[in-house]
Design an enzyme around this catalytic site. Structure first.
Site, PDB file in Angstrom:
ATOM      1  N   LYS A   1      -4.142 -14.976 -15.512  1.00  0.00           N
ATOM      2  CA  LYS A   1      -4.717 -13.717 -15.022  1.00  0.00           C
ATOM      3  C   LYS A   1      -5.710 -13.895 -13.867  1.00  0.00           C
ATOM      4  O   LYS A   1      -6.747 -13.234 -13.799  1.00  0.00           O
ATOM      5  CB  LYS A   1      -5.400 -12.929 -16.160  1.00  0.00           C
ATOM      6  CG  LYS A   1      -4.531 -12.660 -17.361  1.00  0.00           C
ATOM      7  CD  LYS A   1      -3.129 -12.231 -16.997  1.00  0.00           C
ATOM      8  CE  LYS A   1      -3.069 -10.841 -16.386  1.00  0.00           C
ATOM      9  NZ  LYS A   1      -1.703 -10.553 -15.863  1.00  0.00           N
TER      10      LYS A   1
ATOM     11  N   GLY B   1      -4.325 -14.060 -10.566  1.00  0.00           N
ATOM     12  CA  GLY B   1      -3.600 -13.757  -9.333  1.00  0.00           C
ATOM     13  C   GLY B   1      -2.338 -14.589  -9.147  1.00  0.00           C
ATOM     14  O   GLY B   1      -1.889 -14.805  -8.024  1.00  0.00           O
ATOM     15  N   THR B   2      -1.760 -15.039 -10.248  1.00  0.00           N
ATOM     16  CA  THR B   2      -0.556 -15.882 -10.204  1.00  0.00           C
ATOM     17  C   THR B   2       0.573 -15.228  -9.412  1.00  0.00           C
ATOM     18  O   THR B   2       1.192 -15.859  -8.548  1.00  0.00           O
ATOM     19  CB  THR B   2      -0.061 -16.153 -11.636  1.00  0.00           C
ATOM     20  OG1 THR B   2      -1.135 -16.677 -12.404  1.00  0.00           O
ATOM     21  CG2 THR B   2       1.098 -17.121 -11.638  1.00  0.00           C
TER      22      THR B   2
ATOM     23  N   TRP C   1       0.601 -12.981  -7.141  1.00  0.00           N
ATOM     24  CA  TRP C   1       0.276 -12.907  -5.710  1.00  0.00           C
ATOM     25  C   TRP C   1       0.444 -14.274  -5.049  1.00  0.00           C
ATOM     26  O   TRP C   1       1.062 -14.409  -3.983  1.00  0.00           O
ATOM     27  CB  TRP C   1      -1.159 -12.395  -5.562  1.00  0.00           C
ATOM     28  CG  TRP C   1      -1.526 -11.923  -4.194  1.00  0.00           C
ATOM     29  CD1 TRP C   1      -0.679 -11.629  -3.160  1.00  0.00           C
ATOM     30  CD2 TRP C   1      -2.846 -11.692  -3.713  1.00  0.00           C
ATOM     31  NE1 TRP C   1      -1.402 -11.217  -2.065  1.00  0.00           N
ATOM     32  CE2 TRP C   1      -2.725 -11.250  -2.375  1.00  0.00           C
ATOM     33  CE3 TRP C   1      -4.121 -11.802  -4.289  1.00  0.00           C
ATOM     34  CZ2 TRP C   1      -3.837 -10.921  -1.597  1.00  0.00           C
ATOM     35  CZ3 TRP C   1      -5.230 -11.472  -3.514  1.00  0.00           C
ATOM     36  CH2 TRP C   1      -5.087 -11.037  -2.179  1.00  0.00           C
TER      37      TRP C   1
ATOM     38  N   HIS D   1       0.374 -23.565 -15.718  1.00  0.00           N
ATOM     39  CA  HIS D   1      -1.009 -23.237 -16.074  1.00  0.00           C
ATOM     40  C   HIS D   1      -1.755 -24.457 -16.622  1.00  0.00           C
ATOM     41  O   HIS D   1      -2.917 -24.337 -17.017  1.00  0.00           O
ATOM     42  CB  HIS D   1      -1.043 -22.189 -17.190  1.00  0.00           C
ATOM     43  CG  HIS D   1      -0.867 -20.773 -16.740  1.00  0.00           C
ATOM     44  ND1 HIS D   1      -1.506 -20.225 -15.652  1.00  0.00           N
ATOM     45  CD2 HIS D   1      -0.117 -19.764 -17.272  1.00  0.00           C
ATOM     46  CE1 HIS D   1      -1.164 -18.944 -15.534  1.00  0.00           C
ATOM     47  NE2 HIS D   1      -0.320 -18.646 -16.486  1.00  0.00           N
TER      48      HIS D   1
ATOM     49  N   SER E   1      -9.054  -9.161 -17.733  1.00  0.00           N
ATOM     50  CA  SER E   1      -7.640  -9.065 -17.418  1.00  0.00           C
ATOM     51  C   SER E   1      -6.782  -9.724 -18.509  1.00  0.00           C
ATOM     52  O   SER E   1      -5.747  -9.196 -18.916  1.00  0.00           O
ATOM     53  CB  SER E   1      -7.396  -9.727 -16.060  1.00  0.00           C
ATOM     54  OG  SER E   1      -6.074  -9.557 -15.665  1.00  0.00           O
TER      55      SER E   1
ATOM     56  N   TYR F   1      -9.937 -16.330  -6.082  1.00  0.00           N
ATOM     57  CA  TYR F   1      -9.299 -15.025  -5.933  1.00  0.00           C
ATOM     58  C   TYR F   1     -10.139 -14.072  -5.094  1.00  0.00           C
ATOM     59  O   TYR F   1      -9.635 -13.353  -4.245  1.00  0.00           O
ATOM     60  CB  TYR F   1      -9.081 -14.431  -7.336  1.00  0.00           C
ATOM     61  CG  TYR F   1      -8.432 -13.066  -7.348  1.00  0.00           C
ATOM     62  CD1 TYR F   1      -7.059 -12.943  -7.311  1.00  0.00           C
ATOM     63  CD2 TYR F   1      -9.208 -11.906  -7.406  1.00  0.00           C
ATOM     64  CE1 TYR F   1      -6.455 -11.698  -7.327  1.00  0.00           C
ATOM     65  CE2 TYR F   1      -8.615 -10.658  -7.411  1.00  0.00           C
ATOM     66  CZ  TYR F   1      -7.248 -10.554  -7.379  1.00  0.00           C
ATOM     67  OH  TYR F   1      -6.663  -9.319  -7.381  1.00  0.00           O
TER      68      TYR F   1
ATOM     69  N   GLY G   1      -5.792  -5.517  -9.779  1.00  0.00           N
ATOM     70  CA  GLY G   1      -5.990  -6.450  -8.680  1.00  0.00           C
ATOM     71  C   GLY G   1      -7.266  -6.227  -7.891  1.00  0.00           C
ATOM     72  O   GLY G   1      -7.284  -6.388  -6.691  1.00  0.00           O
TER      73      GLY G   1
END
Ligand SMILES: *[C@@H]1O[C@H](CO)[C@@H](O)[C@H](O)[C@H]1NC(C)=O
Length: 318
Positions: free
Chosen positions: A62, A64-65, A67, A125, A155, A213, A281
């Site tokens: 959580k 921004g993977t 993206w 991850h 998130s 991020y 986001g």
């Protein structure tokens, strides 16, 4: 060769924590891994053969993977794929960039990955300490993305609650917070996850790129150039003149990906609904979910764990 999963690893697996529904986590060498995918992860650690040209994307869950996958795929493949007729228009980023252990070592079976076009682009991850040793030995490129702990926690909590079946009650935020704070979260402890890659990026900056991020969000074009330089395919003068960086920024933006039909329907192989990978986001949404006490507790712990290493976050309001 399928590895029989849990029992053989009893010596390294300790308590199974049921708090984070729907994923039971088990501790393995100081980190919390999803028990359900233990054989995938172990098979990958043991058998993945990395090549120097590989590019491995790593994130804390959580942060921004989706993206990062879209940006990296588009930058690396920009000569092959025109933006007007691009795979991302019809396929979810998670389909285009496979999860190295969970997607490819299903049930511990060993895949043949030698025929994939180079550079191979994978995602994981796993914490740095648990990466397959061949990834370290090959000295391939690693791109790491993380996010401030408060937004990451919120998130993650909202995301995991979406996996519950209808008759299961949502996990109360207090309960989830307590676990996260104790380090018990998917691929956690969160802080140790960050530090492993932070240190590696200081030691080998040309092979390990560390991205926050909040900074990516603040200036995507800057980071696109940084990404392209790091990947050894900097934007040419001609590409700059035609505004390709800004075009890719818009093409991969949260709003534009979210609006695509493919990202509103369907689900990933592991059962996550595509639409759930696009929530808000934004930076600072934690304000809407955390109590003063939680904020203070998390800030204090983060400071204790990270500041000595020079790692801080701009996480909006304070
Ligand atoms: C580039 O695109 C091709 C075809 O869609 C795909 O097979 C390949 O994996 C992509 N490469 C990267 C690095 O994303």
């Amino acid at each position: 060769m399928a590895m029989s999963c849990v029992p053989e690893h009893n010596e390294t697996l300790s308590i199974v924590e049921k708090g984070w529904k729907p994923f039971e986590l088990s501790q393995y060498q100081g980190f919390w891994l999803p028990l359900k995918y233990f054989s995938e992860t172990m098979a990958c650690r043991e058998h993945f053969e990395s090549s120097k040209d590989d590019v491995i994307l790593i994130t804390t869950p959580k942060s921004g993977t989706t993206w990062l996958k879209a940006l990296s795929f588009t930058v690396l493949n920009r000569t092959r794929h025109d933006l007007n007729n691009h795979p991302l228009l019809t396929r979810n980023p998670h389909e285009l960039v496979p999860w190295l252990d969970l997607d490819l070592y299903v049930d511990g079976k060993i895949p043949d990955l030698t025929n994939l076009p180079s550079p191979r682009l994978f995602f994981m991850h796993l914490p740095y300490e648990l990466l397959p040793t061949s990834i370290i030995e090959s000295n391939c490129r690693i791109i790491y993305l993380c996010r401030n702990p408060k937004d990451t926690f919120v998130s993650l909590w909202l995301f995991l609650n979406k996996y519950l079946s209808e008759d299961e009650a949502p996990v109360p935020v207090e309960e989830a917070f307590e676990l996260f704070h104790r380090g018990i979260s998917l691929y956690g402890p969160f802080w140790e996850h960050l530090l492993g890659y932070w240190k590696a990026s200081l030691e080998r900056p040309e092979r390990v790129l560390f991205i926050k991020y909040e900074e990516l969000k603040e200036d995507p074009a800057f980071h696109l150039r940084r990404l392209a330089d790091f990947l050894g395919c900097p934007f040419s003068d001609e590409e700059e003149r035609e505004g390709l960086v800004e075009k890719i920024e818009r093409f991969c933006s949260f709003e534009s990906l979210k609006s695509l039909e493919v990202n509103k329907i369907g689900s990933t192989r592991l059962g996550g609904e595509n639409k759930n990978f696009f929530r808000r986001g934004v930076v600072g949404d934690w304000e809407n979910h955390l109590t003063e006490e939680m904020i203070e507790k998390l800030d204090k712990l983060t400071q204790q764990k990270l500041e000595g290493f020079g790692l801080t976050f701009k996480d909006a309001k304070k």
